[in-house]
Design a protein around this motif. Sequence first.
Motif, PDB file in Angstrom:
ATOM      1  N   ILE A  20       0.992  -1.113  -0.004  1.00 43.94           N
ATOM      2  CA  ILE A  20       0.242  -0.056   0.075  1.00 43.94           C
ATOM      3  C   ILE A  20       0.834   1.387  -0.089  1.00 43.94           C
ATOM      4  O   ILE A  20       1.809   1.182   0.632  1.00 43.94           O
ATOM      5  CB  ILE A  20      -0.852  -0.012   1.145  1.00 43.94           C
ATOM      6  N   ILE A  25      -1.832  -0.843  -4.077  1.00 46.42           N
ATOM      7  CA  ILE A  25      -2.740  -0.030  -3.903  1.00 46.42           C
ATOM      8  C   ILE A  25      -2.183   1.280  -3.607  1.00 46.42           C
ATOM      9  O   ILE A  25      -1.266   1.455  -2.739  1.00 46.42           O
ATOM     10  CB  ILE A  25      -3.519  -0.537  -2.718  1.00 46.42           C
ATOM     11  N   MET A  51      -9.057  -5.689  -7.802  1.00 46.87           N
ATOM     12  CA  MET A  51      -7.892  -4.839  -7.470  1.00 46.87           C
ATOM     13  C   MET A  51      -7.057  -4.304  -8.822  1.00 46.87           C
ATOM     14  O   MET A  51      -6.922  -3.295  -9.282  1.00 46.87           O
ATOM     15  CB  MET A  51      -7.005  -5.092  -6.436  1.00 46.87           C
ATOM     16  N   LEU A  80      -9.976  -4.613  -1.155  1.00 49.95           N
ATOM     17  CA  LEU A  80      -8.863  -4.748  -2.197  1.00 49.95           C
ATOM     18  C   LEU A  80      -7.743  -5.848  -2.117  1.00 49.95           C
ATOM     19  O   LEU A  80      -7.537  -6.616  -3.152  1.00 49.95           O
ATOM     20  CB  LEU A  80      -8.360  -3.575  -2.612  1.00 49.95           C
TER      21      LEU A  80
END
Length: 407
Positions: free
Chosen positions: A228, A302, A369, A362
């Motif tokens: 992330i 992400i 995703m 996600l």
Amino acid sequence: MKILLATFWITPHVGGVWNYMQQLKEKLESFGHEVDLLGYGEGHNYVHIINENRRIEKDKLIPLRTAKLLEKSYSSKHVDPVVKYYELLRYFYELGVRNLGLEKYDLIHTQDVFSTVCINRIKSNTTALVATLHGCVAHELKHYVTHIHKTPTSNLACVYFDKLEFEGATYAEITIVANEWLKNTLTSEFHVPAEQLKVYHYGYDTKSFLKRMDEKTAIQRPTDKKVIIYTGRLSEFKGVHHLLGALSQLKKSRNDWVCWIVGDGPMQEELINQSKVLGLENDVFFFGRRDDIPYLLSISDIFVLPTLMENQPLSVIEAQISGKAVIASDVGGVPEIIEHGITGVLSPAGDEQMLTMHINYLLENEPYMKNLGFNAQKWGLEHWSPDKAVQKVLGVYENAIFKKRNK
């Protein structure tokens, strides 16, 4: 044309305004125009033409004794300390710009309300002025004086910043904004005439960005975890503290992720301490300011922008170009560049529980995703075309010059 791109903010800096100025300069020069970049220097200690390495030092503009007398006089005129701070910066900026000279420019393109108001006062009557507003300065500074640096005169400061926003949006021949949100804010809240404003989204040098994604650095992603990533300033408005709060909740149910925080800013130490308090020191990594963001995005999964106040974020544009699934707050102009559930996910600003749910979903549904990232890249590569954007800006320049000559 001889063009000056000018900002009141410190340059170079991390963020969209400086990136926009650099890319616009490059594109304008490819069409045969001469372009200079102007802004405040480090610590607001000088004003400089960046590309010429030409500067005017503040302490050479005004002797120390005169500067102290000036500061005292501003204290009597503007009681609020935040207003006093910006009034002094405006005064030094105008002096510095005047000494650097504006006579040779056919057109000046300012990038904020401060530079627009200042340069309008000192430029030649024959020089056309175009302004691009990259956000609502009044919103940010009014929040600061009413929530962070509150004083008995904060209400007077709010009046001052409202007036500044109106003047900065109306003093140019034409004012460019990136989205309908900012146009509506300026017309409804600050009573700027709608005919003053042109809505044109930013362009972005997508080819160079894609090329830089392949330029590997020493950073490697973990083999057994999703990444992330957040890129941008570490300030209160960016909401990174809410991202950390969401990640602390996420950690209770899964540990198949790490988070990279890329950027610096006034909240950096506070955020690092918050991460430690939440027990995230082995999950969240602060990278500081870096030049390899395209590569870091390429090896991430992400992108999250938990912002509380936004116009048209460069970080989302870059995440889209890199083909990442984006989760971003539904504020400002963000909903105009993300189609919820198709090219990204919109999440309520400041809602840590919902942000946790979106990130978890996600991570749990990798095909979804990846599809978000694919759709985002397809849309972004077409929408952020730099050639289309610069042609629109050149059209504004021509109209501004015509308008100036026929006043």
